[in-house]
Scaffold this active site. Structure first.
Site, mmCIF file in Angstrom:
data_model
loop_
_atom_site.group_PDB
_atom_site.id
_atom_site.type_symbol
_atom_site.label_atom_id
_atom_site.label_comp_id
_atom_site.label_asym_id
_atom_site.label_seq_id
_atom_site.Cartn_x
_atom_site.Cartn_y
_atom_site.Cartn_z
ATOM 1 N N HIS A 25 0.830 -1.197 0.000
ATOM 2 C CA HIS A 25 0.000 0.000 0.000
ATOM 3 C C HIS A 25 0.870 1.254 0.000
ATOM 4 C CE1 HIS A 25 -2.808 2.926 2.125
ATOM 5 N NE2 HIS A 25 -3.473 2.590 1.034
ATOM 6 N N HIS A 67 -0.601 10.498 -3.218
ATOM 7 C CA HIS A 67 -1.900 10.054 -2.716
ATOM 8 C C HIS A 67 -3.000 11.044 -3.071
ATOM 9 C CE1 HIS A 67 -4.970 8.253 -0.346
ATOM 10 N NE2 HIS A 67 -5.025 9.228 0.521
#
Length: 344
Positions: A25, A67
């Site tokens: 992740h 992100h």
């Protein structure tokens, strides 16, 4: 001959990923600043099956890895006086956001910035990584070409309807970048993921690569903006999952949609989501698994320090027992170890 034909048929119908996959992740983001080449290299060293880049666009239409398109929390942009006048307010997916945005910078300008740890209170050791820069999708793909084993890529398009609204659609650029790297078909180690529905349907028309419908605690923004009335409950219902299977190969649900928690943070018995998704022909890749107490169910926490390491192994064991096909983890080495232990 019959035996050979039977074996060939078995191979053809076997799942592409014969065991649960471990998706790093944002890289090994528990040990390196997220979405940096250092984080991806660490994840590869630790045995991750896939690295996960979140993609946003630059002013000159390059796919870079952050992100969010707002970068004040993950770079040192605020320390660059030459960019002080780029700070602005925008509405992203219906929410007001103030800061610096990738679409207002060229790639060359973004490359002058340094990446920074997003969660310094939880992961202070990552603050020591000061020289990492913003990476491009092409750089992540080049990194994979240099690996000694097969490692896949699991890109997420961030805010695709927003970028389309400002004349920067992401789908064609993403598919073309992957094609340049030799990734075009279902057998390739690639999953493309999005929280939005329209984006995935557009990708389905462009590519045979596997697609993943992410499901969080809010409806997809593109559906809210369009006034479709779609809810999370609709998406995870048997009928909703059948609809998703019409354009996607897997779902990526927030882990609390599989294992809810009560008001005290205790884990509750699992829902039927994994079984329902499998019945619809969908894989299930759950997110996000982290070892710090603050992210764990109350029964998995060790001590009172929210940043301290809890019993993440217990959580991995439960979810693997629920039958998930993949796990997103900030600590891929621990996820790989839990997966391998469960297979013994």
């Amino acid at each position: 001959m019959r035996l050979l034909l039977a074996l060939a048929a078995l191979v053809m119908t076997a799942p592409l990923d014969a065991k649960p996959i471990i998706i790093a992740h944002r890289g090994a983001s528990g040990e390196r600043p997220e979405h940096t080449l250092a984080a991806y290299k660490r994840a590869i060293e630790q045995g991750a099956d896939y690295i996960e880049p979140d993609l946003v666009m630059t002013k000159d239409n390059v796919l870079v890895i952050r992100h969010e398109n707002e970068i004040s929390g993950t770079t040192d942009v605020a320390n660059h006086p030459e960019f002080a006048d780029r700070r602005t307010a925008k509405t992203i997916d219906g929410k007001p956001v103030v800061g610096w945005f990738t679409e207002d910078f060229t790639l060359a300008e973004l490359k002058t910035l340094h990446a920074r740890e997003r969660l310094p209170q939880i992961r202070p050791a990552n603050m020591g990584w000061l020289e990492e820069r913003i990476a491009t999708l092409d750089e992540a793909l080049a990194l994979l070409r240099g690996t000694k084993r097969r490692v896949g890529i699991y890109p997420e398009t961030k805010h695709p309807s927003y970028f389309a609204s400002i004349g920067k659609p992401m789908e064609k650029a993403l598919v073309e970048a992957l094609a340049r790297a030799g990734f075009t078909g279902r057998d390739d180690p690639v999953f493309l993921q999005s929280f939005e529905v329209t984006n995935l349907k557009a990708l389905r028309a462009m590519t045979s690569l596997r697609l993943v419908q992410l499901i969080g605690d809010e409806p997809p923004w593109d559906q809210t903006e369009a006034g479709s009335g779609m809810t999370v409950a609709d998406m995870v219902s048997p009928d909703g999952l059948k609809a998703i299977a019409g354009y996607a190969d897997a779902i990526g649900p927030y882990k609390l949609l599989i294992e809810p928690r009560d008001a005290a943070g205790q884990a509750l018995p699992p829902t039927t989501l994994v079984a329902d998704a499998h019945a619809a022909g969908l894989q299930v890749h759950a997110w996000t698994f982290r070892r710090e107490n603050i992210f764990l169910a109350a029964g998995d926490r060790i001590g009172e320090d929210q940043a301290a390491r809890g019993d993440a192994a217990a959580e991995y064991r439960r979810f693997l027992g629920y039958g998930v096909d993949g796990l997103f983890s900030d600590f891929p080495a621990e996820a790989v170890a839990a997966r391998d232990m469960a297979e013994r």
